[in-house]
Enzyme design. Structure first.
Site, PDB file in Angstrom:
ATOM      1  N   GLY A  11       1.972 -11.223  -5.992  1.00  0.00           N
ATOM      2  CA  GLY A  11       3.163 -10.523  -5.517  1.00  0.00           C
ATOM      3  C   GLY A  11       2.765  -9.474  -4.500  1.00  0.00           C
ATOM      4  O   GLY A  11       1.757  -9.591  -3.813  1.00  0.00           O
ATOM      5  N   CYS A  12       3.543  -8.428  -4.414  1.00  0.00           N
ATOM      6  CA  CYS A  12       3.296  -7.357  -3.456  1.00  0.00           C
ATOM      7  C   CYS A  12       1.960  -6.679  -3.740  1.00  0.00           C
ATOM      8  O   CYS A  12       1.677  -6.298  -4.878  1.00  0.00           O
ATOM      9  CB  CYS A  12       4.424  -6.329  -3.533  1.00  0.00           C
ATOM     10  N   PHE A  13       1.159  -6.516  -2.714  1.00  0.00           N
ATOM     11  CA  PHE A  13      -0.160  -5.918  -2.925  1.00  0.00           C
ATOM     12  C   PHE A  13      -0.100  -4.468  -3.369  1.00  0.00           C
ATOM     13  O   PHE A  13      -1.039  -3.954  -3.971  1.00  0.00           O
ATOM     14  CB  PHE A  13      -1.090  -6.081  -1.729  1.00  0.00           C
ATOM     15  N   TRP A  14       1.001  -3.773  -3.126  1.00  0.00           N
ATOM     16  CA  TRP A  14       1.122  -2.385  -3.580  1.00  0.00           C
ATOM     17  C   TRP A  14       1.017  -2.297  -5.100  1.00  0.00           C
ATOM     18  O   TRP A  14       0.448  -1.353  -5.638  1.00  0.00           O
ATOM     19  CB  TRP A  14       2.434  -1.777  -3.152  1.00  0.00           C
ATOM     20  N   CYS A  15       1.570  -3.291  -5.810  1.00  0.00           N
ATOM     21  CA  CYS A  15       1.538  -3.276  -7.279  1.00  0.00           C
ATOM     22  C   CYS A  15       0.119  -3.424  -7.799  1.00  0.00           C
ATOM     23  O   CYS A  15      -0.320  -2.662  -8.661  1.00  0.00           O
ATOM     24  CB  CYS A  15       2.413  -4.403  -7.844  1.00  0.00           C
TER      25      CYS A  15
END
Length: 178
Positions: A11-15
């Site tokens: 998913g989103c790399f920020w997570c």
């Protein structure tokens, strides 16, 4: 001190970045792109879904403190590996669940962890297992994103719950507070 590298997309790399930055034994986490066919892609190109890249994190870690297996067990706890090309409202191939292994030992460990996790989920695991490919660092504004923007909408409603779950489930694996 020996350092190993793990490259993971969930998913989103920020997570993923926010979680792994808090893990004992992790020396560095960087957000980037891997698994595509366009050299030096931009975030906008990756979001269009035409480059084939996944949003990933590249994690440098000390295997004497945290094992690759433990990294993967955390990975499968903080994202849904049963939804192809999707994590929640984030939809597209750039959000696919993927493990880019760097060695044959990482490949075998990943296979073992995927098999073990199959009993945890109600649907089949669709996580791709691929050899490490060309990696491109994401733009600077994506690095340390959750730390810099904890109150931003996506961070507050998507990233923060994943970090909270990690802190609860893996409390014994957290870095000491800075």
């Amino acid at each position: 001190m020996a350092t190993e590298t793990a490259t993971l997309g969930g998913g989103c790399f920020w997570c993923l970045e926010a979680v792994y930055q808090e893990l004992k034994g992790v020396q560095h986490v960087e957000s980037g792109y891997a698994g595509g066919h366009v050299p030096n892609p931009t975030y906008e190109q990756v979001c269009e879904g035409s480059t084939g890249h996944a949003e990933v994190v590249r994690v440098s870690f000390d295997p004497e403190i945290v094992s690759y297996r433990e990294l993967l067990e955390i990975f499968f706890t903080i994202h849904d590996p049963t939804t192809p090309n999707r994590q929640g409202n984030d939809v597209g191939t750039q959000y696919r669940s993927v493990i880019f292994y760097h060695t044959p030992a990482q490949q075998e460990t990943a296979r073992q962890v995927i098999a073990a996790m199959a009993n945890v989920w109600d649907a089949p695991i669709v996580t791709e297992l691929s050899p490490a490919q060309e990696y491109y660092k994401a733009e600077d504004y994506h690095q340390n994103y959750f730390r810099q923007h904890p109150l931003q909408g996506y961070c507050a409603f998507v990233v923060a719950p994943k970090v909270a779950k990690f802190r609860k489930v893996f409390a014994d694996k957290l870095n000491a507070p800075e």
